[in-house]
Motif scaffolding. Sequence first.
Motif, PDB file in Angstrom:
ATOM      1  N   ARG A   1       0.848  -1.194   0.000  1.00  0.00           N
ATOM      2  CA  ARG A   1       0.000   0.000   0.000  1.00  0.00           C
ATOM      3  C   ARG A   1       0.880   1.239   0.000  1.00  0.00           C
ATOM      4  O   ARG A   1       2.047   1.213   0.382  1.00  0.00           O
ATOM      5  CB  ARG A   1      -0.971   0.008   1.173  1.00  0.00           C
TER       6      ARG A   1
ATOM      7  N   TYR B   1      -5.466   5.022   1.794  1.00  0.00           N
ATOM      8  CA  TYR B   1      -4.424   4.249   1.128  1.00  0.00           C
ATOM      9  C   TYR B   1      -4.874   3.700  -0.218  1.00  0.00           C
ATOM     10  O   TYR B   1      -6.050   3.450  -0.441  1.00  0.00           O
ATOM     11  CB  TYR B   1      -3.997   3.054   1.992  1.00  0.00           C
TER      12      TYR B   1
ATOM     13  N   TYR C   1      -4.220   0.307  -2.220  1.00  0.00           N
ATOM     14  CA  TYR C   1      -3.728  -1.057  -2.050  1.00  0.00           C
ATOM     15  C   TYR C   1      -3.352  -1.602  -3.412  1.00  0.00           C
ATOM     16  O   TYR C   1      -4.041  -1.348  -4.406  1.00  0.00           O
ATOM     17  CB  TYR C   1      -4.779  -1.926  -1.360  1.00  0.00           C
TER      18      TYR C   1
ATOM     19  N   ILE D   1     -10.921  -5.092   2.423  1.00  0.00           N
ATOM     20  CA  ILE D   1      -9.680  -5.267   1.657  1.00  0.00           C
ATOM     21  C   ILE D   1      -9.583  -6.700   1.145  1.00  0.00           C
ATOM     22  O   ILE D   1      -9.256  -6.930  -0.022  1.00  0.00           O
ATOM     23  CB  ILE D   1      -8.453  -4.890   2.515  1.00  0.00           C
TER      24      ILE D   1
END
Length: 158
Positions: A21, A48, A50, A75
Amino acid sequence: MRLTSNIFPIEIPFDDFQVQRVPYTEKSLKAFREQHNTQYSFFKKDGYIYISPSTSDLPLLGTLVTLIVDEEPQIVGSLIRQIFFRAFKDRFPQIKPSFNPFRLPSSKDEHNLILDELPNSLKSTITYKKLNEIDIKRTTVQGKKKFMLVIGSSINGC
């Protein structure tokens, strides 16, 4: 009597995992996608970006962080979708599905409900085909959260 289901559990055999990330900016996300989209997948969560490489031998583009599967279901779900989508595109490059959920029309003539009723001049123009949909869902099974692959179908007129 034999029962079948359109729901399949996705087994994740580990409790934590590493993912790349970098801090999010709209400009950096756009640049990553423009420069590396053929070999990496990118998605944003909170502050962030990823990064999911298509193979393990690609160089790092971000910092590796360790995350816990049960603490980061969004995620994990995004990574499952990215991996599934990439594997599908590699196996069937001629088919262009949508991403979330994955939707793709059947390419089989027998799944076109009106093909036999149309004059030859319209058979390649008008279709009423089966539309397949594959989605990744998270649910509770016997008190434990699990990811599931859910497959559905409907009829789509074009």
